[in-house]
Design a protein around this motif. Structure first.
Motif, mmCIF file in Angstrom:
data_model
loop_
_atom_site.group_PDB
_atom_site.id
_atom_site.type_symbol
_atom_site.label_atom_id
_atom_site.label_comp_id
_atom_site.label_asym_id
_atom_site.label_seq_id
_atom_site.Cartn_x
_atom_site.Cartn_y
_atom_site.Cartn_z
ATOM 1 N N GLY A 181 0.783 -1.220 0.000
ATOM 2 C CA GLY A 181 0.000 0.000 0.000
ATOM 3 C C GLY A 181 0.819 1.277 0.000
ATOM 4 N N ILE A 182 0.379 2.227 0.813
ATOM 5 C CA ILE A 182 1.028 3.533 0.875
ATOM 6 C C ILE A 182 2.474 3.407 1.337
ATOM 7 N N GLY A 183 2.739 2.533 2.291
ATOM 8 C CA GLY A 183 4.101 2.366 2.795
ATOM 9 C C GLY A 183 5.069 1.936 1.724
ATOM 10 N N ARG A 184 4.663 0.977 0.897
ATOM 11 C CA ARG A 184 5.542 0.531 -0.188
ATOM 12 C C ARG A 184 5.799 1.657 -1.179
ATOM 13 N N ARG A 185 4.766 2.459 -1.461
ATOM 14 C CA ARG A 185 4.947 3.580 -2.394
ATOM 15 C C ARG A 185 5.897 4.630 -1.818
ATOM 16 N N PHE A 186 5.883 4.804 -0.511
ATOM 17 C CA PHE A 186 6.857 5.709 0.113
ATOM 18 C C PHE A 186 8.271 5.201 -0.126
ATOM 19 N N VAL A 187 8.483 3.911 0.060
ATOM 20 C CA VAL A 187 9.816 3.345 -0.167
ATOM 21 C C VAL A 187 10.260 3.610 -1.595
ATOM 22 N N GLU A 188 9.364 3.344 -2.548
ATOM 23 C CA GLU A 188 9.707 3.535 -3.958
ATOM 24 C C GLU A 188 10.009 5.004 -4.266
ATOM 25 N N TYR A 221 15.075 2.188 5.685
ATOM 26 C CA TYR A 221 14.703 1.072 6.539
ATOM 27 C C TYR A 221 13.218 0.807 6.305
ATOM 28 N N ALA A 222 12.906 -0.329 5.690
ATOM 29 C CA ALA A 222 11.528 -0.692 5.377
ATOM 30 C C ALA A 222 11.061 -1.681 6.435
ATOM 31 N N THR A 223 10.122 -1.253 7.278
ATOM 32 C CA THR A 223 9.729 -2.079 8.413
ATOM 33 C C THR A 223 8.333 -2.653 8.234
ATOM 34 N N ALA A 224 8.130 -3.807 8.851
ATOM 35 C CA ALA A 224 6.838 -4.474 8.817
ATOM 36 C C ALA A 224 6.850 -5.576 9.872
ATOM 37 N N ARG A 225 5.683 -6.077 10.188
ATOM 38 C CA ARG A 225 5.618 -7.231 11.099
ATOM 39 C C ARG A 225 6.139 -8.493 10.411
ATOM 40 N N ARG A 226 6.114 -8.483 9.075
ATOM 41 C CA ARG A 226 6.722 -9.574 8.296
ATOM 42 C C ARG A 226 7.724 -8.959 7.322
ATOM 43 N N PRO A 227 8.924 -8.671 7.775
ATOM 44 C CA PRO A 227 9.893 -7.987 6.909
ATOM 45 C C PRO A 227 10.259 -8.779 5.659
ATOM 46 N N GLU A 228 10.044 -10.097 5.688
ATOM 47 C CA GLU A 228 10.338 -10.902 4.506
ATOM 48 C C GLU A 228 9.382 -10.574 3.356
ATOM 49 N N SER A 229 8.293 -9.856 3.659
ATOM 50 C CA SER A 229 7.313 -9.511 2.630
ATOM 51 C C SER A 229 7.562 -8.136 2.008
ATOM 52 N N ILE A 230 8.667 -7.497 2.350
ATOM 53 C CA ILE A 230 8.946 -6.153 1.838
ATOM 54 C C ILE A 230 9.000 -6.148 0.311
ATOM 55 N N GLY A 231 9.735 -7.046 -0.274
ATOM 56 C CA GLY A 231 9.689 -7.239 -1.719
ATOM 57 C C GLY A 231 10.269 -6.123 -2.564
ATOM 58 N N VAL A 232 11.157 -5.310 -2.022
ATOM 59 C CA VAL A 232 11.826 -4.264 -2.804
ATOM 60 C C VAL A 232 13.305 -4.628 -2.886
ATOM 61 N N SER A 233 13.774 -4.912 -4.100
ATOM 62 C CA SER A 233 15.171 -5.326 -4.275
ATOM 63 C C SER A 233 16.012 -4.126 -4.675
ATOM 64 N N ASP A 234 16.593 -3.495 -3.688
ATOM 65 C CA ASP A 234 17.492 -2.358 -3.910
ATOM 66 C C ASP A 234 18.488 -2.385 -2.760
ATOM 67 N N PRO A 235 19.780 -2.262 -3.050
ATOM 68 C CA PRO A 235 20.779 -2.344 -1.977
ATOM 69 C C PRO A 235 20.629 -1.262 -0.923
ATOM 70 N N ARG A 236 19.883 -0.217 -1.231
ATOM 71 C CA ARG A 236 19.685 0.849 -0.243
ATOM 72 C C ARG A 236 18.578 0.522 0.757
ATOM 73 N N VAL A 237 17.826 -0.556 0.518
ATOM 74 C CA VAL A 237 16.695 -0.921 1.379
ATOM 75 C C VAL A 237 17.119 -1.966 2.400
ATOM 76 N N THR A 238 16.847 -1.674 3.671
ATOM 77 C CA THR A 238 17.120 -2.609 4.757
ATOM 78 C C THR A 238 15.802 -2.998 5.419
ATOM 79 N N PRO A 239 15.322 -4.225 5.227
ATOM 80 C CA PRO A 239 14.091 -4.650 5.890
ATOM 81 C C PRO A 239 14.326 -4.842 7.390
ATOM 82 N N LEU A 240 13.350 -4.400 8.186
ATOM 83 C CA LEU A 240 13.421 -4.553 9.633
ATOM 84 C C LEU A 240 12.077 -5.015 10.170
ATOM 85 N N TYR A 241 12.125 -5.824 11.216
ATOM 86 C CA TYR A 241 10.890 -6.191 11.920
ATOM 87 C C TYR A 241 10.504 -5.049 12.850
#
Length: 238
Positions: free
Chosen positions: A16-23, A34-54
């Motif tokens: 949703g809106i959060g993913r669009r902010f990352v993009e 830092y892209a955070t979520a309760r399921r960080p494995e679902s972030i789904g943005v492949s860019d070396p600048r993105v760090t998924p966090l729980y």
């Protein structure tokens, strides 16, 4: 505040809106997100600048761990939220508490945790994704959500005042409905979630405290100083 070169943290970044902010942040040259979520494995943005966090707004340890991992944050985007759909008079009060715990106390918990980080990095900015329902209620099961968003709106005002001394911009973003999973199945006009991120970040760059993304948010905000019948008579069919 120039988005290029910033280090941002976005809650609820997996959709949703959060993913669009990352993009949008990446498109504008953010150094790290830092892209955070309760399921960080679902972030789904492949860019070396993105760090998924729980990060779970209701889990104090997860917030503390995120702060430890993200000491370089200069822009905090509070997007994560829920919508129980609870009615104020007929549904379980625990559902109402859940909305409030998430939108008010959960968001405030994240702000309290990251405010010192922002201060140490020169101030930066905080974005809170709010709603037109911060100002008006509808007959479509939004009572509990409206209460929570109204509380989050004035919390946004409160922390803006308290953080002014450390030169931290606190922005509130209001919109009617965006085409997200949360709004799936709702028969209403919806805007592109990317438009929300775009309008907010444009505002951050210009130092704007409040962003009204769409026509419904602008209409309701303008109507607040008028007779409430302007808002509630049409909703009740009168």
């Amino acid at each position: 505040m120039d988005i290029a070169g910033t280090t941002a943290l976005v809650t609820g970044a997996n959709r949703g809106i959060g993913r669009r902010f990352v993009e949008q942040l990446l498109d504008r040259g953010a150094a790290k997100v830092y892209a955070t979520a309760r399921r960080p494995e679902s972030i789904g943005v492949s860019d070396p600048r993105v760090t998924p966090l729980y990060l779970d707004l209701l889990d104090e340890k997860s917030v503390a761990d995120a702060v430890t991992a993200a000491q370089d944050v200069t822009l905090l985007v509070n997007n994560a939220g829920i919508a129980t759909g609870a009615n104020l008079l007929t549904d379980d009060l625990d559902m109402v508490r859940q909305d409030l715990e998430t939108h008010l106390f959960g968001t405030l918990r994240v702000i309290r945790a990251f405010a010192p980080v922002l201060a140490s990095n020169g101030g930066g900015a905080i974005v809170n994704i709010l709603s037109v329902l911060s100002w008006v209620a509808t007959p479509e099961g939004s009572g509990s959500y409206s209460v929570a968003k109204a509380a989050e709106w004035n919390m946004t005002n409160g922390v803006r005042v308290e953080l002014a001394g450390q030169k931290t911009l606190v922005q509130g973003v209001h919109l009617g409905a965006a085409d997200t999973d949360m709004m799936a199945g709702r028969d209403t006009s919806k805007i592109d979630p990317a438009d929300v991120a775009r309008a907010s970040l444009d505002g951050v760059q210009e130092g704007v405290m409040e962003v009204l993304v769409d026509a419904p948010s602008r209409f309701v905000k303008a109507a607040l100083s008028a007779d409430p019948a302007q808002l509630y008579s049409p909703l009740s069919g009168e």
